[in-house]
Design an enzyme around this catalytic site. Structure first.
Site, PDB file in Angstrom:
ATOM      1  N   ASP A 405      -1.739  -2.897   8.408  1.00  0.00           N
ATOM      2  CA  ASP A 405      -1.142  -2.753   7.039  1.00  0.00           C
ATOM      3  C   ASP A 405       0.167  -2.566   6.907  1.00  0.00           C
ATOM      4  O   ASP A 405       1.005  -1.831   7.897  1.00  0.00           O
ATOM      5  CB  ASP A 405      -2.401  -1.976   6.195  1.00  0.00           C
ATOM      6  N   GLU A 408       5.348  -5.183   6.057  1.00  0.00           N
ATOM      7  CA  GLU A 408       6.147  -5.957   5.483  1.00  0.00           C
ATOM      8  C   GLU A 408       7.710  -5.908   6.109  1.00  0.00           C
ATOM      9  O   GLU A 408       8.522  -6.808   6.121  1.00  0.00           O
ATOM     10  CB  GLU A 408       6.283  -6.030   3.882  1.00  0.00           C
ATOM     11  N   ASP A 483      -2.745  -6.196  -2.249  1.00  0.00           N
ATOM     12  CA  ASP A 483      -3.398  -5.359  -3.433  1.00  0.00           C
ATOM     13  C   ASP A 483      -3.426  -6.153  -4.571  1.00  0.00           C
ATOM     14  O   ASP A 483      -2.624  -5.972  -5.552  1.00  0.00           O
ATOM     15  CB  ASP A 483      -2.344  -4.116  -3.687  1.00  0.00           C
TER      16      ASP A 483
HETATM   17  C1  GLC Z   1      -2.319  -0.628   1.135  1.00  0.00           C
HETATM   18  C2  GLC Z   1      -3.214  -1.741   1.531  1.00  0.00           C
HETATM   19  C3  GLC Z   1      -4.718  -1.412   1.243  1.00  0.00           C
HETATM   20  C4  GLC Z   1      -5.133   0.121   1.793  1.00  0.00           C
HETATM   21  C5  GLC Z   1      -4.120   0.978   1.207  1.00  0.00           C
HETATM   22  C6  GLC Z   1      -4.447   2.446   1.990  1.00  0.00           C
HETATM   23  O1  GLC Z   1      -2.294  -0.665  -0.264  1.00  0.00           O
HETATM   24  O2  GLC Z   1      -2.937  -2.968   0.989  1.00  0.00           O
HETATM   25  O3  GLC Z   1      -5.567  -2.362   1.457  1.00  0.00           O
HETATM   26  O4  GLC Z   1      -6.312   0.313   1.339  1.00  0.00           O
HETATM   27  O5  GLC Z   1      -2.712   0.637   1.473  1.00  0.00           O
HETATM   28  O6  GLC Z   1      -4.565   1.958   3.368  1.00  0.00           O
END
Ligand code: GLC
Length: 799
Positions: A405, A408, A483
């Site tokens: 995650d 980017e 998200d």
């Molecule tokens: C980001 C991700 C989400 C995750 C969060 C905490 O917002 O996109 O899926 O739960 O981080 O790790």
């Protein structure tokens, strides 16, 4: 000649007259008076690469997107020179390059224009960074449509839009918001019922304009790097998408469990909470294969550590979950906490693996753990180190999947949400700034993760999921759409995003079911899971700050419908696995937007909601509250309503009644849909028969079923079973021919064939030309046949 005063005014430069050319094997070089070189490479007869430089020579040719094993080679290549132009001809295409200004036109061999330059290649010099802003504009015809580009949250058909590619952490993004998490600079044009594709392989920030700024002009440009694109000839969209996917690569098969249902939340902790969740799934008999640990499992968000207070013995917990059929997937982010006591940080620092600013200091930014440094995954040595870090998680603790995650890369509390552009990257030995490496960073992280997880999971298959991706990332990882929000509009967006990813080479994708931000109503959650089970990746996830989003957070009706649909997904696993096989073998998208399914029917060109799941199931979500059905377009052909078995003739828009526990689902006439029994997790049950739902058709239809050991790599040695069923239906009989390939012997011994939509009463049955006895009374009650799996021809004769 078109002149564009607006662009010229901005200081755009253009190629001048071509003064010479050279032909070298598969490539032809054209040189202009003002030092522009156009290199045209015939990759395949239907796939041509165009590369431009303005300095008289090319820089090192390097791409992260192109799969080195892509097919190349052509049957025919001829270069000719005429008074006004040069012509390159292959067995599929003709490419004409004007001497006067280097503009290019591409034709099929019937002389139809497929795509032609409007202004063509032009550029603007960048004083600040050096190099050029490189631009291309093409003439577009009335009625032309555009598809692809990855995760864009907008209508399927991109005509009239301008889109931007710059990987961005876009929390709670909105419809039409740009840019998003992923970068797939590949689009499909459809004009005159003929499709072509363009893949602009440039990792800088890129833009695409589909007749938005100027009517009848399509343009694309990048803030740096080369004008470097591939033209892919159709004429079918399938040809374009499969060629693109061949060029940028296909994944390996995921373990079958990864196609099961996944449950996630930010975050399940401590251990007792995780167990409560998993037990509840078993208690309520809602199938589930994977449980996720979000950032709170770590010690202060330090990757590769565990919070021992919450998870005192991760190895034991993971093993206990595994006994109950749950695979544990954990999150790993790129930000490494700056902490002198933290082993991962210390080692990366010692080995100089973090990204640096232009003048030397390490790139520092805030993410979940506070101030972090970030590994430079574009350095092969760093990727190798990163891969090695997974040993403990995978080999020792038994984690089965890794979730990447914030890659980017996301940085908090800064205006551009990411690294400053001066950050330096290795780019596999082609040092550059973040301007060039930004869009590829997430993919390189997922790539390193994939290699690590694969190494330690071997001989089992790895499972990786990523948020950010560039074209080609599908070779390493699945993805989700980031998200999103618990709104009806986001359900609409999710449907389009996943279809679009599918035709952009990256099919193993899903959305956060129910929405990540905010709280879905029971109704919205229900409508979302009803769609989500038809997405290649199927996971409920939520931010957790608004309440719970497990099925039992809603009332019993919602629980029951969730069970019904997740059960359906588990029944359809062999069907889903087969579509995955066709994706990894041939690059065929798992979900097919209607325009892909039938491009010659112009009714499909602007459809958004309906899609084909695999080859033979038509799905259309319910996207509005309080719906008792909806209008939808049924593509041409004959379709059975899955719930009522009534037959519909397509090629028209109709109203479809549904109840709250249904969405419109149709099965193509003639199809054979394979089904497993409902299992609470993949591999839970042993069973002796494969169910085949056979939908009668007067005419012919082919269905295939792929199976293997459901994990491991034996399938690569031919240990798989590939069944081809050829159905031929007549007025009073139906014939099924079965052909088998592969060395895998499935565990079951027979088929249970459900006869659906048969217009006649069965009089007799022949297997391989011999009449067999069957219990007529029982058959008339149940409408199914049980036959041994070893037949070649099954002949059903009516009275
Ligand atoms: C980001 C991700 C989400 C995750 C969060 C905490 O917002 O996109 O899926 O739960 O981080 O790790």
């Amino acid at each position: 000649m078109i002149t564009n005063t607006e662009l010229e005014f901005k200081g755009d430069l253009y190629p001048s007259k071509i003064v010479s050319f050279e032909h070298d094997v598969d490539s032809v070089f054209f040189n202009t008076f003002n030092s522009v070189v156009l290199k045209i490479t015939v990759v395949r007869d239907s796939l041509i690469r165009f590369r431009y430089t303005t300095k008289g020579y090319f820089s090192n040719d390097f791409s992260y997107a192109i799969d080195k094993s892509h097919s190349h080679g052509y049957n025919f290549l001829e270069v000719t020179e005429e008074a006004e132009y040069y012509q390159i001809q292959t067995s599929k295409l003709k490419c004409v390059i004007q001497k006067i200004d280097m503009r290019v036109s591409i034709y099929d061999l019937n002389g139809n224009v497929l795509l032609e330059d409007e202004l063509g290649f032009h550029w603007e010099e960048s004083y600040e960074y050096g190099g050029n802003i490189v631009k291309m504009s093409k003439a577009s015809k009335d009625g032309e449509c555009f598809y692809g580009l990855g995760d864009k949250a907008t209508q399927m058909n991109l005509k009239g839009k301008r889109l931007e590619n710059f990987a961005t952490d876009q929390y709670a993004f909105q419809k039409d918001q740009e840019p998003l998490y992923k970068v797939v600079p590949f689009f499909i044009g459809l004009q005159n019922k003929q499709a072509y594709g363009i893949f602009f392989d440039n990792t800088f920030r890129t833009f695409f304009d589909f007749c938005h700024e100027r009517r009848n002009v399509t343009s694309f440009w990048a803030e740096g790097g080369e004008m470097n694109y591939y033209f892919i000839h159709g004429p079918q969209m399938e040809d374009v998408v499969t060629s693109y996917t061949d060029l940028t690569g296909k994944p390996e098969l995921p373990p079958l469990w990864a196609l099961g249902y996944h449950q996630c939340k930010w975050s399940y902790f401590p251990e007792s909470n995780v167990k409560e969740i998993t037990s509840k799934f078993r208690e309520l008999k809602i199938p589930c294969d994977a449980i996720y640990l979000d950032i709170d499992y770590m010690e202060g968000f330090r990757c590769f550590t565990w919070n021992k207070e919450y998870f005192p013995d991760p190895k034991r917990m993971v093993a206990e979950l595994a006994e109950d059929g749950f695979k544990t997937v954990v999150i790993i982010d790129p930000g490494i906490k700056i902490d002198k006591e933290y082993a991962v940080y210390k080692e990366a620092l010692e080995k100089d693996y973090f990204c640096k600013r232009a003048d030397g200091p390490y790139m520092k930014g805030k993410v979940w753990p506070g101030e972090c440094n970030f590994p430079d995954y574009t350095n092969p040595e760093v990727r190798e180190w990163w891969a090695g870090l997974f040993k403990e998680l995978i080999s020792d603790i038994g984690v089965k999947g890794v979730w990447n995650d914030m890659n980017e890369p996301a940085v908090m509390e800064v205006p551009n949400k990411t690294f400053p552009m001066d950050v330096r990257h290795d780019y596999d030995g082609n040092p550059c700034s973040h301007r060039k490496a930004h869009n590829i960073y997430g993919t390189q992280m997922a790539r390193a993760t994939y290699h690590g997880v694969k190494r330690f999971a071997y001989p089992k298959r790895p499972f990786i999921i990523t948020r950010s991706a560039y074209a080609g990332a599908q070779r390493y990882t699945s993805s989700w759409t980031g998200d999103n929000v618990a709104t009806w509009e986001h359900l609409w967006i999710a449907n389009i995003q996943v279809q679009r990813m599918s035709i952009s080479g990256m099919g193993f994708t899903g959305s956060d079911i129910g929405g990540f931000a905010e709280q879905p109503s029971g109704e919205l959650y229900t409508r979302w899971i009803q769609l989500g089970v038809f997405h290649p990746f199927c996971r409920t996830h939520s931010s957790g700050d608004h309440g719970d989003q497990e099925p039992w957070a809603f009332d019993t009706e919602v629980i029951d419908i969730t069970r019904k649909f997740v059960n359906l997904r588990y029944q359809l696993l062999p069907y889903l696995y087969t579509m995955f096989w066709q994706y990894i073998e041939e690059g065929i998208p798992m979900l097919k937007p209607l325009v892909y399914y039938d491009q010659s029917d112009i009714q499909t060109h602007y459809r958004n909601d309906e899609f084909i799941f695999g080859n033979q199931i038509l799905v259309c979500p319910i996207l509005e509250p309080n719906s008792l059905g909806r209008r939808m377009y049924i593509p041409r052909g004959q379709w059975y309503n899955y719930w009522t078995n009534s037959l519909v003739i397509g090629g028209k828009e109709i109203w479809v009644d549904t109840k709250f526990d249904e969405i419109p689902v149709f099965v193509k006439a003639g199809a054979i849909i394979p089904k497993y029994p409902v299992q609470q997790y993949v591999g839970e049950l042993e069973f002796d028969e494969l169910t085949l739902d056979l939908y009668y058709k007067e005419g012919k239809e082919k269905s295939v079923v792929y199976e293997d050991a459901q994990d491991g790599y034996d399938y690569k040695k031919g240990r798989y079973s590939f069944l081809t069923f050829r159905v031929t239906g007549k007025e009073k009989e139906l014939n099924i021919q079965l052909h088998k390939e592969g060395k895998y012997d499935t565990n079951y011994s027979k088929y249970k064939i459900n006869l659906i939509g048969f217009p006649f009463k069965v009089k007799s049955i022949e297997i391989d030309n011999e009449e067999v006895l069957f219990d007529r009374v029982k058959f008339e009650e149940d409408n199914y046949l049980i036959v041994g799996k070893e037949f070649n021809v099954l002949h059903i004769i009516g009275e």
